[in-house]
Motif scaffolding. Structure first.
Motif, PDB file in Angstrom:
ATOM      1  N   PRO A  12     -10.107  -0.417 -26.634  1.00 50.74           N
ATOM      2  CA  PRO A  12      -8.853   0.225 -26.241  1.00 50.74           C
ATOM      3  C   PRO A  12      -7.929  -0.625 -25.362  1.00 50.74           C
ATOM      4  O   PRO A  12      -6.727  -0.383 -25.319  1.00 50.74           O
ATOM      5  CB  PRO A  12      -9.315   1.470 -25.487  1.00 50.74           C
ATOM      6  N   THR A  13      -8.448  -1.623 -24.673  1.00 49.82           N
ATOM      7  CA  THR A  13      -7.557  -2.415 -23.817  1.00 49.82           C
ATOM      8  C   THR A  13      -7.488  -3.888 -24.208  1.00 49.82           C
ATOM      9  O   THR A  13      -6.780  -4.652 -23.573  1.00 49.82           O
ATOM     10  CB  THR A  13      -7.990  -2.351 -22.333  1.00 49.82           C
ATOM     11  N   VAL A  14      -8.270  -4.274 -25.206  1.00 46.65           N
ATOM     12  CA  VAL A  14      -8.298  -5.693 -25.579  1.00 46.65           C
ATOM     13  C   VAL A  14      -7.859  -5.877 -27.024  1.00 46.65           C
ATOM     14  O   VAL A  14      -8.346  -5.192 -27.920  1.00 46.65           O
ATOM     15  CB  VAL A  14      -9.706  -6.303 -25.359  1.00 46.65           C
ATOM     16  N   THR A  15      -6.904  -6.798 -27.223  1.00 46.40           N
ATOM     17  CA  THR A  15      -6.331  -7.015 -28.549  1.00 46.40           C
ATOM     18  C   THR A  15      -6.466  -8.475 -28.960  1.00 46.40           C
ATOM     19  O   THR A  15      -6.357  -9.375 -28.117  1.00 46.40           O
ATOM     20  CB  THR A  15      -4.834  -6.641 -28.532  1.00 46.40           C
ATOM     21  N   LEU A  16      -6.703  -8.676 -30.244  1.00 51.03           N
ATOM     22  CA  LEU A  16      -6.745 -10.027 -30.809  1.00 51.03           C
ATOM     23  C   LEU A  16      -5.481 -10.242 -31.630  1.00 51.03           C
ATOM     24  O   LEU A  16      -5.045  -9.352 -32.357  1.00 51.03           O
ATOM     25  CB  LEU A  16      -7.982 -10.156 -31.689  1.00 51.03           C
ATOM     26  N   MET A  17      -4.873 -11.416 -31.482  1.00 48.36           N
ATOM     27  CA  MET A  17      -3.738 -11.763 -32.334  1.00 48.36           C
ATOM     28  C   MET A  17      -3.912 -13.171 -32.849  1.00 48.36           C
ATOM     29  O   MET A  17      -4.313 -14.073 -32.109  1.00 48.36           O
ATOM     30  CB  MET A  17      -2.422 -11.701 -31.545  1.00 48.36           C
ATOM     31  N   GLU A  18      -3.597 -13.335 -34.136  1.00 46.19           N
ATOM     32  CA  GLU A  18      -3.601 -14.663 -34.729  1.00 46.19           C
ATOM     33  C   GLU A  18      -2.137 -15.068 -34.888  1.00 46.19           C
ATOM     34  O   GLU A  18      -1.356 -14.342 -35.505  1.00 46.19           O
ATOM     35  CB  GLU A  18      -4.298 -14.594 -36.081  1.00 46.19           C
ATOM     36  N   ILE A  19      -1.770 -16.177 -34.282  1.00 42.48           N
ATOM     37  CA  ILE A  19      -0.369 -16.585 -34.215  1.00 42.48           C
ATOM     38  C   ILE A  19      -0.137 -17.835 -35.059  1.00 42.48           C
ATOM     39  O   ILE A  19      -0.947 -18.769 -35.019  1.00 42.48           O
ATOM     40  CB  ILE A  19       0.020 -16.926 -32.747  1.00 42.48           C
ATOM     41  N   ASN A  20       0.964 -17.847 -35.781  1.00 40.20           N
ATOM     42  CA  ASN A  20       1.304 -19.028 -36.558  1.00 40.20           C
ATOM     43  C   ASN A  20       1.897 -20.092 -35.625  1.00 40.20           C
ATOM     44  O   ASN A  20       3.016 -19.948 -35.140  1.00 40.20           O
ATOM     45  CB  ASN A  20       2.322 -18.655 -37.646  1.00 40.20           C
ATOM     46  N   ALA A  21       1.124 -21.139 -35.369  1.00 39.31           N
ATOM     47  CA  ALA A  21       1.567 -22.221 -34.474  1.00 39.31           C
ATOM     48  C   ALA A  21       0.874 -23.503 -34.923  1.00 39.31           C
ATOM     49  O   ALA A  21      -0.083 -23.962 -34.297  1.00 39.31           O
ATOM     50  CB  ALA A  21       1.225 -21.888 -33.025  1.00 39.31           C
ATOM     51  N   PRO A  22       1.339 -24.089 -36.030  1.00 39.19           N
ATOM     52  CA  PRO A  22       0.620 -25.210 -36.657  1.00 39.19           C
ATOM     53  C   PRO A  22       0.363 -26.405 -35.742  1.00 39.19           C
ATOM     54  O   PRO A  22      -0.723 -26.981 -35.783  1.00 39.19           O
ATOM     55  CB  PRO A  22       1.531 -25.620 -37.817  1.00 39.19           C
ATOM     56  N   LEU A  23       1.355 -26.761 -34.910  1.00 39.37           N
ATOM     57  CA  LEU A  23       1.166 -27.935 -34.052  1.00 39.37           C
ATOM     58  C   LEU A  23       0.063 -27.690 -33.025  1.00 39.37           C
ATOM     59  O   LEU A  23      -0.710 -28.587 -32.699  1.00 39.37           O
ATOM     60  CB  LEU A  23       2.471 -28.296 -33.338  1.00 39.37           C
ATOM     61  N   ALA A  25      -2.406 -25.453 -33.395  1.00 36.17           N
ATOM     62  CA  ALA A  25      -3.658 -25.277 -34.136  1.00 36.17           C
ATOM     63  C   ALA A  25      -4.289 -26.627 -34.482  1.00 36.17           C
ATOM     64  O   ALA A  25      -5.509 -26.778 -34.481  1.00 36.17           O
ATOM     65  CB  ALA A  25      -3.395 -24.481 -35.410  1.00 36.17           C
ATOM     66  N   LYS A  26      -3.439 -27.601 -34.719  1.00 37.79           N
ATOM     67  CA  LYS A  26      -3.920 -28.920 -35.122  1.00 37.79           C
ATOM     68  C   LYS A  26      -4.722 -29.591 -34.010  1.00 37.79           C
ATOM     69  O   LYS A  26      -5.618 -30.374 -34.258  1.00 37.79           O
ATOM     70  CB  LYS A  26      -2.692 -29.768 -35.467  1.00 37.79           C
ATOM     71  N   LYS A  27      -4.387 -29.278 -32.754  1.00 39.40           N
ATOM     72  CA  LYS A  27      -4.981 -29.999 -31.634  1.00 39.40           C
ATOM     73  C   LYS A  27      -5.940 -29.175 -30.774  1.00 39.40           C
ATOM     74  O   LYS A  27      -6.680 -29.740 -29.971  1.00 39.40           O
ATOM     75  CB  LYS A  27      -3.858 -30.503 -30.704  1.00 39.40           C
ATOM     76  N   ALA A  28      -5.891 -27.864 -30.885  1.00 38.53           N
ATOM     77  CA  ALA A  28      -6.618 -27.019 -29.934  1.00 38.53           C
ATOM     78  C   ALA A  28      -8.124 -27.271 -29.942  1.00 38.53           C
ATOM     79  O   ALA A  28      -8.708 -27.563 -30.982  1.00 38.53           O
ATOM     80  CB  ALA A  28      -6.328 -25.552 -30.241  1.00 38.53           C
ATOM     81  N   GLN A  29      -8.724 -27.159 -28.757  1.00 43.50           N
ATOM     82  CA  GLN A  29     -10.172 -27.280 -28.592  1.00 43.50           C
ATOM     83  C   GLN A  29     -10.631 -26.138 -27.687  1.00 43.50           C
ATOM     84  O   GLN A  29      -9.860 -25.643 -26.874  1.00 43.50           O
ATOM     85  CB  GLN A  29     -10.516 -28.605 -27.895  1.00 43.50           C
ATOM     86  N   PRO A  30     -11.921 -25.729 -27.821  1.00 40.92           N
ATOM     87  CA  PRO A  30     -12.417 -24.659 -26.946  1.00 40.92           C
ATOM     88  C   PRO A  30     -12.214 -25.014 -25.479  1.00 40.92           C
ATOM     89  O   PRO A  30     -12.434 -26.148 -25.076  1.00 40.92           O
ATOM     90  CB  PRO A  30     -13.906 -24.594 -27.287  1.00 40.92           C
ATOM     91  N   GLU A  55      -6.410 -25.458 -40.859  1.00 43.52           N
ATOM     92  CA  GLU A  55      -5.836 -25.467 -42.205  1.00 43.52           C
ATOM     93  C   GLU A  55      -4.666 -24.511 -42.337  1.00 43.52           C
ATOM     94  O   GLU A  55      -3.621 -24.849 -42.879  1.00 43.52           O
ATOM     95  CB  GLU A  55      -6.904 -25.076 -43.217  1.00 43.52           C
ATOM     96  N   ASN A  56      -4.858 -23.308 -41.821  1.00 41.80           N
ATOM     97  CA  ASN A  56      -3.792 -22.314 -41.945  1.00 41.80           C
ATOM     98  C   ASN A  56      -2.766 -22.395 -40.821  1.00 41.80           C
ATOM     99  O   ASN A  56      -1.776 -21.677 -40.825  1.00 41.80           O
ATOM    100  CB  ASN A  56      -4.388 -20.903 -42.004  1.00 41.80           C
ATOM    101  N   GLY A  57      -3.049 -23.258 -39.848  1.00 41.37           N
ATOM    102  CA  GLY A  57      -2.075 -23.465 -38.779  1.00 41.37           C
ATOM    103  C   GLY A  57      -1.951 -22.291 -37.821  1.00 41.37           C
ATOM    104  O   GLY A  57      -0.866 -22.024 -37.302  1.00 41.37           O
ATOM    105  N   THR A  58      -3.055 -21.586 -37.595  1.00 41.09           N
ATOM    106  CA  THR A  58      -2.969 -20.441 -36.678  1.00 41.09           C
ATOM    107  C   THR A  58      -3.866 -20.624 -35.449  1.00 41.09           C
ATOM    108  O   THR A  58      -4.864 -21.335 -35.496  1.00 41.09           O
ATOM    109  CB  THR A  58      -3.382 -19.125 -37.370  1.00 41.09           C
ATOM    110  N   VAL A  59      -3.463 -19.967 -34.374  1.00 43.32           N
ATOM    111  CA  VAL A  59      -4.234 -19.955 -33.134  1.00 43.32           C
ATOM    112  C   VAL A  59      -4.495 -18.496 -32.776  1.00 43.32           C
ATOM    113  O   VAL A  59      -3.587 -17.666 -32.854  1.00 43.32           O
ATOM    114  CB  VAL A  59      -3.444 -20.633 -31.993  1.00 43.32           C
ATOM    115  N   THR A  60      -5.743 -18.195 -32.418  1.00 44.40           N
ATOM    116  CA  THR A  60      -6.081 -16.822 -32.050  1.00 44.40           C
ATOM    117  C   THR A  60      -6.088 -16.671 -30.536  1.00 44.40           C
ATOM    118  O   THR A  60      -6.634 -17.515 -29.821  1.00 44.40           O
ATOM    119  CB  THR A  60      -7.468 -16.455 -32.609  1.00 44.40           C
TER     120      THR A  60
END
Lengths: 280, 464
Positions: A12-23, A25-30, A55-60
């Motif tokens: 109820p208080t936590v939401t997940l979103m996948e965002i289109n941000a190819p640049l 997504a290409k570089k992100a690390q945990p 591949e899809n250029g998204t960041v969650t």
């Protein structure tokens, strides 16, 4: 503009979103984070990267509705766009060479702990996960954690799911039973991370805490995110967000994180009124 | 016939009491009549000493004679040859130590008000002219500019005029760099910066916000993957310094960068702003530069009693005289020869007071500079609920740490020759990223020089 590709309510208080941000997504690390603005007038808020799809250029991102900005964010839907989304910022969590790690997550912090657990699992590290929540309705990512953990312990404050205790109890039990970790990685509320660090200290186990202080730019410019680590002032945005938990001045960090408490409470109330929604 | 008045036409300004409660622009600008009258003070000297004082070498007597004739658009065209941001420079340049310091009229009386005339011309153009810049035909070469502050914008503008396809990468969500996050609205209205940026876009400059070079994309990727033939680094000096004194991390202690960014970029001064800022009742600003004056005057406008704490005397204040005078008029108190020792808690985790050491100036050293030294045993405490540290900034290490072979000085500045060329072929740098914190116009001068050098470099490369 950065489109919301997928939205999913995790609890109820936590939401997940996948965002289109190819640049990004290409570089992100945990362990790294992004900064977003919902709209033209919005404030900048940092959120840790929960996952990425190169591949899809998204960041969650996974966020808890705690204030005005997250309230507004939560009102957006698939197909809507965020005004700004920049990153990846900060340093990635160091995983190289780790053979056995305990990952201790609390609340929405588990969302950030998960990609780290997943990466550790992928590089062949033995992962013990302890994940703590207030009650069973707030539990997130249980199946996902189980899939990447060699040991998984769930705790709730009220015992409505898993063990009725705080995360430090099973952690201490594991350490007492002779588990030898290369590292304990903890992500969650400051108070929880403080006690995780106090728990591991007598055992001499290296403990990394992921900090999420107030910040504006996220590139080292404002200094608002400064922390004291080992007696020195550091900036969470560029020097972190991961730090040696035994060196962090958690009391100072907790005080600083409350700087805008009153402003935030009022802003959240105003936003809720705007959406004609009861304040939780 | 020249106007032989010994004094400049005074700048019409908002009343100090009135303006200390609002964020509207302080200086209101000349009317056409005042501008023409002031322009007539120029003697049109043959050897043009004023031009030698200008980092971008604006044809000063030429533009001023156009103003005297009432041909304001003609004046604008002359300035535009040398400067990409005249409305900005007319407002924030330290003319008194540059062009105006060389003016012959200044020998006996006041110099010609070159800065005020520049501002007038740029504002007149922005309000009246329908001539908008047009995109020149492309020469097919791509150049990347990192940072959209004065150095980057100038470099981008000059290259675009020569037909280069220029992309400017900005880490923040808005272009302008220090012009939007640092310099306050009342000194440089953001609509003016916006207008200058629109002008660059009309020239074909592509501005990519939300890209942190060194994180989102590295410089090497700009060259190898994105096909940029040259790169200009104008990333500024954004890293704030702190004093490392006890209590500096209490709630209510800000770097000037944070305080100003919240106010200017994030509009925290507006009642309905979404970004919070602490509105202190008594604010202490530590430092004596222009940034300290900006922070102090912002705090004043948020309703505080403000004290500037500086360790030397008024004579050594690095801020422009005009800024110091404006600050005083607005009721800001100067506590000079004082150096903070510690910041004390009010008992609830917030700033309560600041303990300072009284200082005196030593005998001048060999370099002729008097050092501030503590007066043994003399300390005092000032009551305050917010402290703003305006102690200067240093270059951001993000680019250095992600660009192999890019040499930097020990203190972080990028090593570059006079043309801006760094230790890497095809990579140029200028502005605060090279010099450390300096002025808008010096950064513009550096951007201009590098634009010319980049043009040469690309031409030569393609001829061989």
């Amino acid at each position: 503009m950065f489109e919301i590709i997928r939205k999913k309510e995790l609890n109820p208080t936590v939401t997940l979103m996948e965002i289109n941000a190819p640049l990004v997504a290409k570089k992100a690390q945990p362990g790294q984070f992004i900064i977003l603005r919902v709209d033209e007038e919005g404030e900048r808020i940092p959120l840790t990267v929960a996952d990425y799809d190169r591949e899809n250029g998204t960041v969650t991102i996974i966020f808890q509705v705690v204030g005005a900005t997250t309230e507004k964010l939560n009102h957006l839907n698939e197909g809507d766009c965020l005004c700004d989304f920049v990153g990846p910022l900060g340093k990635e969590t160091e995983t190289e060479g780790l053979k056995k790690v305990a990952v201790v997550g609390g609340g929405v912090g588990c969302a950030i702990a998960y990609p780290i657990a997943k990466k550790l699992h992928e590089i062949g590290c033995e992962v013990h996960t302890i994940s703590g929540f207030r009650n069973k309705d707030l539990v997130i990512l249980e199946d996902e954690f189980k899939a990447v953990s060699d040991k998984f312990i769930l705790t709730t404050d009220d015992g409505s799911a898993g063990e009725k205790c705080v995360v430090t109890e099973p952690l201490k039990r594991l350490l007492d039973s002779g588990e030898k970790y290369d590292c304990v990685i903890t992500i969650g509320p400051l108070i929880m991370m403080k006690f995780v660090c106090l728990t591991t200290k007598p055992y001499g186990v290296k403990t990394i805490a992921s900090m999420n202080p107030i910040m504006v730019d996220g590139t080292g410019m404002c200094g608002g995110c400064r922390l004291t680590v080992g007696g020195k002032t550091v900036f969470a945005c560029v020097d972190g967000p991961d730090f040696d938990g035994h060196e962090i001045d958690f009391d100072e960090a907790m005080a600083r994180s409350s700087t805008y408490k009153d402003f935030e409470r009022k802003a959240h109330e105003d936003t809720c009124n705007l959406f004609k929604k009861e304040v939780k | 016939m020249a106007n032989m008045s010994l004094e400049k036409n005074p700048m019409p300004s908002q009343d100090p009491v009135e303006r200390s409660r609002n964020f509207r622009e302080v200086a209101l600008g000349y009317s056409e009549e005042q501008a023409i009258d002031e322009a007539k003070r120029c003697l049109n000297c043959k050897n043009k000493p004023c031009v030698s004082g200008c980092p971008v070498k604006i044809y000063i007597p030429e533009f001023i004679s156009k103003v005297a004739e009432g041909d304001f658009e003609g004046a604008y065209e002359i300035i535009s040859v040398s400067s990409s941001l005249p409305a900005v420079c007319g407002r924030v340049c330290p003319q008194e130590s540059q062009c105006e310091s060389k003016c012959v009229r200044g020998i006996k009386g006041e110099s010609v008000a070159i800065g005020r005339l520049e501002r007038f011309v740029a504002d007149w153009h922005n309000q009246n002219s329908k001539n908008s810049a047009r995109k020149p035909s492309s020469n097919g070469h791509k150049v990347a500019v990192i940072g959209s502050g004065p150095a980057g914008l100038t470099c981008a503008g000059d290259l675009a005029k020569k037909g280069y396809e220029v992309t400017v990468f900005e880490a923040l969500h808005l272009a302008g760099g220090v012009l939007v996050y640092g310099i306050p609205e009342f000194r440089l209205p953001k609509s003016i910066v916006q207008k200058e940026i629109e002008g660059l876009k009309a020239l074909g400059v592509n501005i990519q916000t939300n890209v942190v070079i060194g994180k989102t994309i590295t410089i090497d990727e700009l060259v190898s993957e994105y096909g940029f033939e040259a790169v200009f680094i104008g990333s500024g000096a954004g890293l704030p310094k702190f004093m490392n004194i006890p209590g500096e991390n209490l709630k209510g202690v800000y770097s000037a960068n944070e305080f100003l960014t919240r106010i200017n970029l994030m509009k925290a001064y507006k009642e309905d702003g979404n970004t919070p800022i602490q509105r202190g009742k008594k604010v202490a600003v530590v430092g004596g530069g222009n940034v300290a004056m900006d922070a102090a005057r912002c705090a004043r406008r948020l309703g505080a009693e403000v004290t500037i704490v500086y360790r030397r005397t008024e004579k050594e204040l690095p801020a422009r005289l005009e800024e110091v005078e404006h600050a005083k008029e607005e009721g800001i108190v100067f506590k000079l020869l004082s150096s903070p020792l510690s910041i004390k808690d009010n008992g609830e985790g917030w700033v309560g007071s600041m303990v300072c050491q009284a200082m005196k100036l030593s005998e001048p050293d060999d370099g002729g500079r008097a050092r501030p030294v503590p007066i043994e045993g003399e300390t005092f405490e000032i009551e305050t609920d917010a402290v703003i540290m305006a102690l200067g900034t240093s270059p951001n290490p993000l680019i250095k740490s992600t660009t192999e072979g890019l040499e930097t000085q020990k203190w972080g500045g990028i090593v570059a020759d006079e043309s801006g060329l760094t230790s890497r072929v095809g990579i140029y740098a200028g502005g605060d990223a090279v010099t450390g914190a300096a002025t808008v116009i010096l950064a513009m001068g550096a951007g201009k020089t590098s634009a010319a050098a980049i043009d040469e470099y690309i031409k030569n490369k393609n001829n061989n």
